[in-house]
Design a protein around this motif. Sequence first.
Motif, PDB file in Angstrom:
ATOM      1  N   LYS A  37       0.740  -1.137  -0.052  1.00 54.00           N
ATOM      2  CA  LYS A  37      -0.046   0.142   0.069  1.00 54.00           C
ATOM      3  C   LYS A  37       0.843   1.313   0.190  1.00 54.00           C
ATOM      4  O   LYS A  37       1.829   1.417   0.970  1.00 54.00           O
ATOM      5  N   VAL A  38       0.713   2.150  -0.862  1.00 61.21           N
ATOM      6  CA  VAL A  38       1.332   3.227  -1.038  1.00 61.21           C
ATOM      7  C   VAL A  38       0.592   4.554  -1.026  1.00 61.21           C
ATOM      8  O   VAL A  38      -0.469   4.372  -2.183  1.00 61.21           O
ATOM      9  N   SER A  39       0.569   5.327  -0.338  1.00 63.29           N
ATOM     10  CA  SER A  39      -0.605   6.375  -0.274  1.00 63.29           C
ATOM     11  C   SER A  39      -0.154   7.773  -0.897  1.00 63.29           C
ATOM     12  O   SER A  39       0.387   8.695  -0.134  1.00 63.29           O
ATOM     13  N   ILE A  40       0.253   7.824  -2.107  1.00 62.82           N
ATOM     14  CA  ILE A  40       0.664   9.032  -2.876  1.00 62.82           C
ATOM     15  C   ILE A  40      -0.451   9.159  -4.189  1.00 62.82           C
ATOM     16  O   ILE A  40      -0.601   8.047  -4.811  1.00 62.82           O
TER      17      ILE A  40
ATOM     18  N   LEU B 176      -2.110   9.773  -7.598  1.00 60.36           N
ATOM     19  CA  LEU B 176      -1.811   9.418  -8.900  1.00 60.36           C
ATOM     20  C   LEU B 176      -0.702   8.343  -8.985  1.00 60.36           C
ATOM     21  O   LEU B 176      -0.638   7.787 -10.222  1.00 60.36           O
ATOM     22  N   MET B 177       0.135   8.465  -8.307  1.00 62.37           N
ATOM     23  CA  MET B 177       1.531   7.531  -8.423  1.00 62.37           C
ATOM     24  C   MET B 177       1.415   6.271  -7.421  1.00 62.37           C
ATOM     25  O   MET B 177       2.222   5.312  -7.582  1.00 62.37           O
ATOM     26  N   GLY B 178       0.593   6.263  -6.559  1.00 61.46           N
ATOM     27  CA  GLY B 178       0.624   5.285  -5.684  1.00 61.46           C
ATOM     28  C   GLY B 178       0.578   3.760  -6.217  1.00 61.46           C
ATOM     29  O   GLY B 178       1.142   2.837  -6.011  1.00 61.46           O
ATOM     30  N   GLY B 179      -0.509   3.836  -7.224  1.00 60.55           N
ATOM     31  CA  GLY B 179      -0.806   2.437  -7.786  1.00 60.55           C
ATOM     32  C   GLY B 179       0.536   2.044  -8.554  1.00 60.55           C
ATOM     33  O   GLY B 179       1.105   0.830  -8.799  1.00 60.55           O
ATOM     34  N   LYS B 180       1.351   2.928  -9.274  1.00 62.92           N
ATOM     35  CA  LYS B 180       2.447   2.590  -9.874  1.00 62.92           C
ATOM     36  C   LYS B 180       3.595   2.155  -9.150  1.00 62.92           C
ATOM     37  O   LYS B 180       4.085   1.254  -9.239  1.00 62.92           O
ATOM     38  N   LEU B 181       3.735   2.778  -8.071  1.00 66.39           N
ATOM     39  CA  LEU B 181       4.873   2.479  -7.124  1.00 66.39           C
ATOM     40  C   LEU B 181       4.402   1.017  -6.118  1.00 66.39           C
ATOM     41  O   LEU B 181       5.302   0.165  -6.075  1.00 66.39           O
ATOM     42  N   GLU B 182       3.215   0.745  -6.050  1.00 62.79           N
ATOM     43  CA  GLU B 182       2.655  -0.499  -5.491  1.00 62.79           C
ATOM     44  C   GLU B 182       3.340  -1.387  -6.607  1.00 62.79           C
ATOM     45  O   GLU B 182       3.700  -2.509  -5.904  1.00 62.79           O
ATOM     46  N   LYS B 183       2.815  -1.386  -7.603  1.00 62.27           N
ATOM     47  CA  LYS B 183       3.300  -2.434  -8.693  1.00 62.27           C
ATOM     48  C   LYS B 183       4.991  -2.742  -8.702  1.00 62.27           C
ATOM     49  O   LYS B 183       5.396  -3.653  -8.751  1.00 62.27           O
ATOM     50  N   LEU B 184       5.621  -1.305  -8.842  1.00 62.82           N
ATOM     51  CA  LEU B 184       7.165  -1.565  -8.703  1.00 62.82           C
ATOM     52  C   LEU B 184       7.585  -2.351  -7.489  1.00 62.82           C
ATOM     53  O   LEU B 184       8.440  -3.021  -7.578  1.00 62.82           O
ATOM     54  N   ILE B 185       7.182  -1.925  -6.114  1.00 59.03           N
ATOM     55  CA  ILE B 185       7.380  -2.428  -5.078  1.00 59.03           C
ATOM     56  C   ILE B 185       7.097  -4.117  -5.281  1.00 59.03           C
ATOM     57  O   ILE B 185       8.023  -4.883  -4.932  1.00 59.03           O
ATOM     58  N   ALA B 186       5.934  -4.383  -5.462  1.00 57.93           N
ATOM     59  CA  ALA B 186       5.670  -5.809  -5.576  1.00 57.93           C
ATOM     60  C   ALA B 186       6.610  -6.465  -6.572  1.00 57.93           C
ATOM     61  O   ALA B 186       7.098  -7.595  -6.093  1.00 57.93           O
ATOM     62  N   GLU B 187       7.056  -5.951  -7.690  1.00 59.30           N
ATOM     63  CA  GLU B 187       7.782  -6.609  -8.574  1.00 59.30           C
ATOM     64  C   GLU B 187       9.291  -6.713  -7.919  1.00 59.30           C
ATOM     65  O   GLU B 187       9.776  -7.942  -8.005  1.00 59.30           O
TER      66      GLU B 187
END
Length: 162
Positions: free
Chosen positions: A125-128, A130-141
């Motif tokens: 979970k990233v609380s930013i 517009l960018m949160g979803g992209k960062l969540e994907k990056l972190i998961a990867e």
Amino acid sequence: MARRIEHHTTSPHSAEKVFGAMVDETYLRDRLASIGGNDAELVTFSVSGDRTSYQLKQGVPAEHLPSMAKSLLGGDLVIQRVENWAAGAGTVEVTIGGVPGRLDGSFTITDNGAGSKTTLVGEVKVSIPLMGGKLEKLIAEQVVVLLNKESEFTSEWLANRG
């Protein structure tokens, strides 16, 4: 919105041996030295009865990060990871310096044929806005990449100890 993560790794070693490594201070220091990245350290380590808890600090150099992450962080990625283990299972909490977010999850280690399987189930979970979803994907990867490297290291480490 949070991103669910579920990842499995396998080992030719029994669940008992893999669990034994996960709660071994020497193993953790060796793993960090081998694949921990910049300024890696075992911050805390404690054993109480059948429970083992520790905090790891790991780093990823900025030059290895996607441009979006570099611009957000303004430098290296610093990962703080707290794990608590007992009876072949564990929990993990991961925070990333400079990012308002986290990964919470649980590990299980089970016998699987002649070897074992380690499973992480969690949520990033990233609380930013517009960018949160992209960062969540990056972190998961990146978590998947790291878990695969750690699994390989664990198998080699155990093989070298007979």
